[in-house]
Design a protein around this motif. Sequence first.
Motif, short mmCIF file in Angstrom:
data_model
loop_
_atom_site.label_atom_id
_atom_site.label_comp_id
_atom_site.label_asym_id
_atom_site.label_seq_id
_atom_site.Cartn_x
_atom_site.Cartn_y
_atom_site.Cartn_z
N VAL A 198 17.15 -30.70 -15.30
CA VAL A 198 18.39 -30.52 -16.17
C VAL A 198 18.06 -31.36 -17.54
O VAL A 198 18.41 -30.78 -18.56
CB VAL A 198 19.52 -31.23 -15.38
N ARG A 199 17.22 -32.58 -17.49
CA ARG A 199 17.04 -33.32 -18.77
C ARG A 199 16.21 -32.52 -19.59
O ARG A 199 16.26 -32.49 -20.58
CB ARG A 199 16.59 -34.69 -18.26
N VAL A 200 15.21 -31.75 -18.82
CA VAL A 200 14.22 -30.94 -19.58
C VAL A 200 14.92 -29.98 -20.32
O VAL A 200 14.47 -29.63 -21.61
CB VAL A 200 13.10 -30.69 -18.86
N LEU A 201 15.76 -29.34 -19.83
CA LEU A 201 16.37 -28.18 -20.33
C LEU A 201 17.32 -28.46 -21.37
O LEU A 201 17.51 -27.78 -22.49
CB LEU A 201 17.33 -27.28 -19.24
N ALA A 202 18.15 -29.74 -21.18
CA ALA A 202 18.79 -30.43 -22.30
C ALA A 202 18.04 -30.48 -23.37
O ALA A 202 18.32 -30.22 -24.80
CB ALA A 202 19.66 -31.33 -21.79
N GLU A 203 16.83 -31.07 -23.60
CA GLU A 203 15.99 -31.29 -24.51
C GLU A 203 15.43 -30.07 -25.33
O GLU A 203 15.30 -30.15 -26.38
CB GLU A 203 14.79 -32.13 -23.94
N GLN A 204 15.18 -29.06 -24.49
CA GLN A 204 14.89 -27.77 -24.92
C GLN A 204 15.97 -27.17 -25.72
O GLN A 204 15.84 -26.73 -26.71
CB GLN A 204 14.20 -26.68 -23.96
N GLU A 205 17.24 -27.39 -25.18
CA GLU A 205 18.22 -26.73 -25.92
C GLU A 205 18.42 -27.63 -27.35
O GLU A 205 18.90 -26.85 -28.41
CB GLU A 205 19.53 -26.87 -24.90
N PHE A 206 18.35 -28.78 -27.20
CA PHE A 206 18.46 -29.51 -28.43
C PHE A 206 17.52 -29.22 -29.56
O PHE A 206 18.07 -28.95 -30.62
CB PHE A 206 18.59 -30.93 -28.06
N LEU A 207 16.16 -29.05 -28.98
CA LEU A 207 15.38 -28.78 -29.98
C LEU A 207 15.50 -27.49 -30.65
O LEU A 207 15.23 -27.23 -31.91
CB LEU A 207 13.79 -28.86 -29.36
N SER A 208 15.71 -26.33 -29.95
CA SER A 208 16.17 -25.02 -30.31
C SER A 208 17.22 -25.23 -31.22
O SER A 208 17.13 -24.68 -32.42
CB SER A 208 16.27 -24.14 -29.18
N MET A 209 18.32 -26.02 -31.04
CA MET A 209 19.45 -26.03 -31.91
C MET A 209 19.06 -26.66 -33.14
O MET A 209 19.42 -26.30 -34.38
CB MET A 209 20.71 -26.66 -31.04
N HIS A 210 18.03 -27.74 -32.91
CA HIS A 210 17.85 -28.42 -34.26
C HIS A 210 16.98 -27.65 -35.03
O HIS A 210 17.18 -27.79 -36.43
CB HIS A 210 16.87 -29.71 -33.51
N GLU A 211 16.06 -26.71 -34.56
CA GLU A 211 15.42 -25.88 -35.45
C GLU A 211 16.31 -24.92 -36.11
O GLU A 211 16.05 -24.71 -37.47
CB GLU A 211 14.32 -25.21 -34.68
N ARG A 212 17.20 -24.31 -35.59
CA ARG A 212 18.18 -23.39 -36.19
C ARG A 212 19.16 -23.92 -37.22
O ARG A 212 19.14 -23.63 -38.21
CB ARG A 212 19.14 -22.77 -35.05
N MET A 213 19.36 -25.14 -37.07
CA MET A 213 20.33 -26.18 -37.86
C MET A 213 19.19 -26.39 -39.10
O MET A 213 19.70 -26.53 -40.44
CB MET A 213 20.82 -27.18 -37.29
N ARG A 214 18.07 -26.77 -38.77
CA ARG A 214 17.10 -27.28 -39.89
C ARG A 214 17.02 -26.06 -40.65
O ARG A 214 16.84 -26.27 -42.03
CB ARG A 214 15.75 -27.44 -39.31
#
Length: 93
Positions: free
Chosen positions: A48-64
């Motif tokens: 669950v923690r790894v999936l949350a980190e991946q989701e954050f990174l994906s969201m971070h890239e879109r927002m960047r």
Amino acid sequence: MAISEKLVTECRQRLLETKQDILNRVKEARLNLDSNEERGGDEGDQTVRVLAEQEFLSMHERMRSQLMEIESALARIEGGSFGFCEETEEAIE
């Protein structure tokens, strides 16, 4: 036909508001991720923690990417080329 100063001002304000909203969302997401940074746990917790980190990174890239577009538009406003096609240099309706 030149774009009106009022419209440019409105666009600048909207871009700045959107930029601030994106930065706030990134900050909030990072705080949420950091607050759930608990190490250990069973395999399910770690997954669950790894999936949350991946989701954050994906969201971070879109927002960047969105922030880069906003900065580009703000630079065009400051440079006086906002509202004109970058390829044809004609006014955008």
